[in-house]
Design a protein around this motif. Structure first.
Motif, PDB file in Angstrom:
ATOM      1  N   VAL A 176       0.842  -1.200   0.000  1.00 47.53           N
ATOM      2  CA  VAL A 176       0.000   0.000   0.000  1.00 47.53           C
ATOM      3  C   VAL A 176       0.877   1.249   0.000  1.00 47.53           C
ATOM      4  CG1 VAL A 176      -1.703   1.326   1.331  1.00 47.53           C
ATOM      5  CG2 VAL A 176      -1.978  -1.157   1.068  1.00 47.53           C
ATOM      6  N   GLU A 177       1.941   1.207   0.793  1.00 50.96           N
ATOM      7  CA  GLU A 177       2.843   2.352   0.863  1.00 50.96           C
ATOM      8  C   GLU A 177       3.505   2.624  -0.490  1.00 50.96           C
ATOM      9  OE1 GLU A 177       4.850   2.653   4.631  1.00 50.96           O
ATOM     10  OE2 GLU A 177       6.681   3.278   3.596  1.00 50.96           O
ATOM     11  N   ARG A 178       3.942   1.567  -1.147  1.00 55.89           N
ATOM     12  CA  ARG A 178       4.542   1.743  -2.481  1.00 55.89           C
ATOM     13  C   ARG A 178       3.541   2.375  -3.435  1.00 55.89           C
ATOM     14  NH1 ARG A 178       6.375  -4.034  -3.766  1.00 55.89           N
ATOM     15  NH2 ARG A 178       6.349  -3.402  -5.944  1.00 55.89           N
ATOM     16  N   ALA A 179       2.319   1.860  -3.392  1.00 51.69           N
ATOM     17  CA  ALA A 179       1.274   2.364  -4.293  1.00 51.69           C
ATOM     18  C   ALA A 179       0.995   3.841  -4.026  1.00 51.69           C
ATOM     19  CB  ALA A 179      -0.003   1.543  -4.114  1.00 51.69           C
ATOM     20  N   VAL A 180       0.794   4.174  -2.749  1.00 51.54           N
ATOM     21  CA  VAL A 180       0.426   5.543  -2.380  1.00 51.54           C
ATOM     22  C   VAL A 180       1.560   6.509  -2.706  1.00 51.54           C
ATOM     23  CG1 VAL A 180      -0.117   7.054  -0.431  1.00 51.54           C
ATOM     24  CG2 VAL A 180      -1.243   4.829  -0.626  1.00 51.54           C
ATOM     25  N   ALA A 182       3.861   6.148  -4.906  1.00 48.59           N
ATOM     26  CA  ALA A 182       4.063   6.238  -6.351  1.00 48.59           C
ATOM     27  C   ALA A 182       3.145   7.310  -6.949  1.00 48.59           C
ATOM     28  CB  ALA A 182       3.799   4.887  -7.012  1.00 48.59           C
ATOM     29  N   VAL A 183       1.955   7.455  -6.394  1.00 51.10           N
ATOM     30  CA  VAL A 183       1.009   8.417  -6.982  1.00 51.10           C
ATOM     31  C   VAL A 183       0.926   9.729  -6.201  1.00 51.10           C
ATOM     32  CG1 VAL A 183      -0.342   6.584  -8.066  1.00 51.10           C
ATOM     33  CG2 VAL A 183      -1.026   7.429  -5.827  1.00 51.10           C
ATOM     34  N   LEU A 184       1.336   9.739  -4.936  1.00 55.67           N
ATOM     35  CA  LEU A 184       1.321  10.986  -4.151  1.00 55.67           C
ATOM     36  C   LEU A 184       2.409  10.968  -3.068  1.00 55.67           C
ATOM     37  CD1 LEU A 184      -0.056  13.727  -3.590  1.00 55.67           C
ATOM     38  CD2 LEU A 184      -1.569  12.540  -1.988  1.00 55.67           C
ATOM     39  N   ARG A 222      -8.629   6.573  -6.498  1.00 59.00           N
ATOM     40  CA  ARG A 222      -8.680   6.057  -7.881  1.00 59.00           C
ATOM     41  C   ARG A 222      -7.272   5.786  -8.400  1.00 59.00           C
ATOM     42  NH1 ARG A 222     -14.068   4.862  -8.709  1.00 59.00           N
ATOM     43  NH2 ARG A 222     -15.309   6.502  -7.747  1.00 59.00           N
ATOM     44  N   LYS A 223      -6.358   6.709  -8.099  1.00 63.11           N
ATOM     45  CA  LYS A 223      -4.986   6.563  -8.599  1.00 63.11           C
ATOM     46  C   LYS A 223      -4.278   5.387  -7.926  1.00 63.11           C
ATOM     47  CE  LYS A 223      -4.738  11.555  -9.057  1.00 63.11           C
ATOM     48  NZ  LYS A 223      -4.203  12.722  -8.340  1.00 63.11           N
ATOM     49  N   VAL A 224      -4.484   5.257  -6.624  1.00 67.55           N
ATOM     50  CA  VAL A 224      -3.872   4.145  -5.889  1.00 67.55           C
ATOM     51  C   VAL A 224      -4.377   2.812  -6.443  1.00 67.55           C
ATOM     52  CG1 VAL A 224      -3.773   2.988  -3.643  1.00 67.55           C
ATOM     53  CG2 VAL A 224      -3.474   5.472  -3.777  1.00 67.55           C
ATOM     54  N   VAL A 225      -5.681   2.753  -6.649  1.00 64.32           N
ATOM     55  CA  VAL A 225      -6.288   1.523  -7.159  1.00 64.32           C
ATOM     56  C   VAL A 225      -5.775   1.197  -8.558  1.00 64.32           C
ATOM     57  CG1 VAL A 225      -8.475   0.497  -7.922  1.00 64.32           C
ATOM     58  CG2 VAL A 225      -8.325   1.586  -5.673  1.00 64.32           C
ATOM     59  N   LYS A 238     -13.828  -2.353  -4.882  1.00 65.66           N
ATOM     60  CA  LYS A 238     -14.970  -1.465  -5.091  1.00 65.66           C
ATOM     61  C   LYS A 238     -14.629  -0.139  -4.424  1.00 65.66           C
ATOM     62  CE  LYS A 238     -19.949  -1.073  -4.242  1.00 65.66           C
ATOM     63  NZ  LYS A 238     -20.413  -0.391  -5.377  1.00 65.66           N
ATOM     64  N   THR A 239     -14.490   0.882  -5.252  1.00 68.21           N
ATOM     65  CA  THR A 239     -14.030   2.189  -4.784  1.00 68.21           C
ATOM     66  C   THR A 239     -15.178   3.180  -4.837  1.00 68.21           C
ATOM     67  OG1 THR A 239     -11.858   1.670  -5.678  1.00 68.21           O
ATOM     68  CG2 THR A 239     -12.285   3.978  -5.158  1.00 68.21           C
ATOM     69  N   THR A 240     -15.295   3.982  -3.782  1.00 62.92           N
ATOM     70  CA  THR A 240     -16.307   5.044  -3.801  1.00 62.92           C
ATOM     71  C   THR A 240     -15.652   6.371  -3.468  1.00 62.92           C
ATOM     72  OG1 THR A 240     -16.867   4.362  -1.557  1.00 62.92           O
ATOM     73  CG2 THR A 240     -18.361   3.653  -3.282  1.00 62.92           C
ATOM     74  N   GLY A 241     -16.211   7.431  -4.015  1.00 59.40           N
ATOM     75  CA  GLY A 241     -15.649   8.773  -3.827  1.00 59.40           C
ATOM     76  C   GLY A 241     -16.075   9.380  -2.508  1.00 59.40           C
TER      77      GLY A 241
END
Ligand code: CTP
Ligand code: MN
Ligand code: MN
Ligand code: MN
Length: 431
Positions: A176-180, A182-184, A222-225, A238-241
């Protein structure tokens, strides 16, 4: 005089959020019994009854010593007539007739098995039960149309019902840390839920994500996913805003228990074992359902035998490296979990439920408090706020109805202080 009468004179406050409730306590026989009845009430959609049993159990979890006789319970709060009856029975006979009847009832067993499918709630399970569907296999055979969550829930049923270990949670956290990042870059990730309370296992892993520059976190999920999906880490999501709006008049009353953060309910494809080691994949082959397996010599096609506690080591000819396949008995030295259903043998990954939540920095303390749990502790905090302080607490904010204003906080300690409560650390919120 009987020993232990001093328990009765100890004054115990009646809200769980006023008490320290550690993970390990002295009355598990009693709380296990009450938890079964709570669960049964919840499965029967009798929420009030469920809460009454949960509150009684939580009271016992907070006591400094083992209860040996009913006389020790005099003067204690939270113990309703029904709970007291059950407690006395267990103290005298070792078991409660009602608990025994419940655990052996076909309905309870079926409801537990069916709601154990990700995406299936009590209402749906009850409808299926009354159609004669008692197990996930019955459901599979029934040909019912399932939604996307339920299909994933059925497909990964065994694995999702296998506890997630702490090392697995840590491994997920690294992904999760790598993903987050990478995008922020600069975003902060916090382990929440049961693991933050000190649990060694969980039914899922929960993370809260924020960024010190308010606004930068918008649209982050959305970006992390997308990143996670591109890397092949997601089996389901399943992602919600974010739909939270702060109104001048304060929150609706009663405030919804459901928060409105950007969130993602997901199933991860984890490639480490339950001790956090990367799985050595050996010879990978592709099976019909696209899942990877270690070795074509292994066959394990009956999902029902997976609940056995015996190790499935049909590996006479080709013992696998660090692969003892055990499902259902976590106490053993488990190295890995096998694939099942359509899959023809053990594979190099397991499915893990993961919840991700994104909060704006200004709401972070409230989100942290609201997502650390336990569920009963949260409920008690909100009840305390409303009934004792005329305040409304949610995972977004705290609103003071007398002063008609929101009370800001940048730490959990400040929120407890606003509520006039002693600070209770996460490890003591296991109500
Ligand atoms: N939560 C929430 N809204 C949801 C689901 C969960 O606010 N839709 C909160 C719960 O109130 C709880 C926390 O998220 O405080 C974690 O919930 P959950 O993962 O269900 O339970 P855990 O306490 O983490 O227990 P487990 O180890 O079984 O996962
Ligand atoms: Mn959890
Ligand atoms: Mn098996
Ligand atoms: Mn969760």
């Amino acid at each position: 005089e009987k020993p232990g009468l001093e328990l009765a004179v100890v004054s115990v406050p009646s809200y769980a959020c006023q008490r320290h409730t550690p993970l390990l306590h002295h009355n598990t026989t009693l709380t296990d019994a009450l938890s079964i009845l709570a669960e049964n009430a919840e499965l029967g959609e009798n929420e009030g009854r469920g809460v009454a049993f949960r509150r009684a159990a939580a009271l016992l979890k907070s006591l400094p010593q083992e209860v040996r006789g009913a006389e020790q319970l005099r003067g204690l709060p939270c113990l309703g007539e029904h709970s007291l009856r059950v407690i006395k029975e267990v103290l005298e006979d070792g078991v409660s007739h009602e608990v025994e009847t419940t655990t052996h009832s076909e309905q309870f067993k079926a409801m537990k098995a069916l709601t154990g499918i990700f995406g299936v709630g009590a209402k749906t399970a009850d409808r299926w039960f009354r159609e004669g569907i008692h197990t996930p296999s019955d459901l599979q055979r029934s040909g019912h149309t399932l939604n996307r969550a339920q299909r994933a829930g059925l497909q990964y049923y065994d694995e999702l019902n296998l506890p997630v270990t702490k090392p697995e949670a840590v491994a997920i956290g690294q992904i999760v840390e790598r993903a987050v990042h990478a995008v922020l870059p600069g975003a902060e990730i916090t382990l929440i839920g049961g693991f933050r309370r000190g649990k060694q296992t969980g039914h899922d892993v929960d993370f809260l994500i924020t960024h010190p520059d308010e606004g930068r976190e918008e649209g982050l999920m959305r970006k992390v996913v997308s990143w996670l999906e591109a890397q092949g880490f997601l089996l389901y999501q399943k992602t919600t805003g974010n739909s939270y709006l702060e109104s001048k008049e304060g929150p609706a009353r009663p405030a919804s228990n459901m928060d409105r953060f950007e969130r993602c309910f997901s199933i991860f494809r984890l490639r480490t074992d339950n001790e956090g080691r990367e799985i050595q994949t050996g010879t990978e082959i592709q099976t019909g359902d696209g899942s990877q397996t270690y070795s074509p010599t292994l066959t394990n096609t009956d999902p029902h035998t997976h609940s056995d506690t015996h190790p499935h080591t049909k590996t006479d000819s080709h013992p696998l490296p660090q692969t003892l396949v055990v499902v259902g008995d976590h106490a053993q030295k488990v190295s890995w979990v096998l694939g099942h259903s359509q899959c023809s043998g053990p594979r190099s990954w397991r499915a893990v439920r993961v919840d991700l939540v994104v909060s704006p920095y200004s709401q972070f303390a409230f989100a942290l408090l609201g997502w650390t749990g336990s569920k009963l502790f949260e409920r008690e905090l909100r009840r305390w706020a409303v009934h004792e302080k005329a305040m409304t607490l949610s995972s977004h904010a705290l609103y003071d109805r007398k002063r008609t204003q929101y009370l800001r906080a940048s730490s959990e300690e400040e929120i407890f202080a606003h509520l006039g409560l002693e600070y209770i650390p996460p490890c003591d919120r296991n109500a």
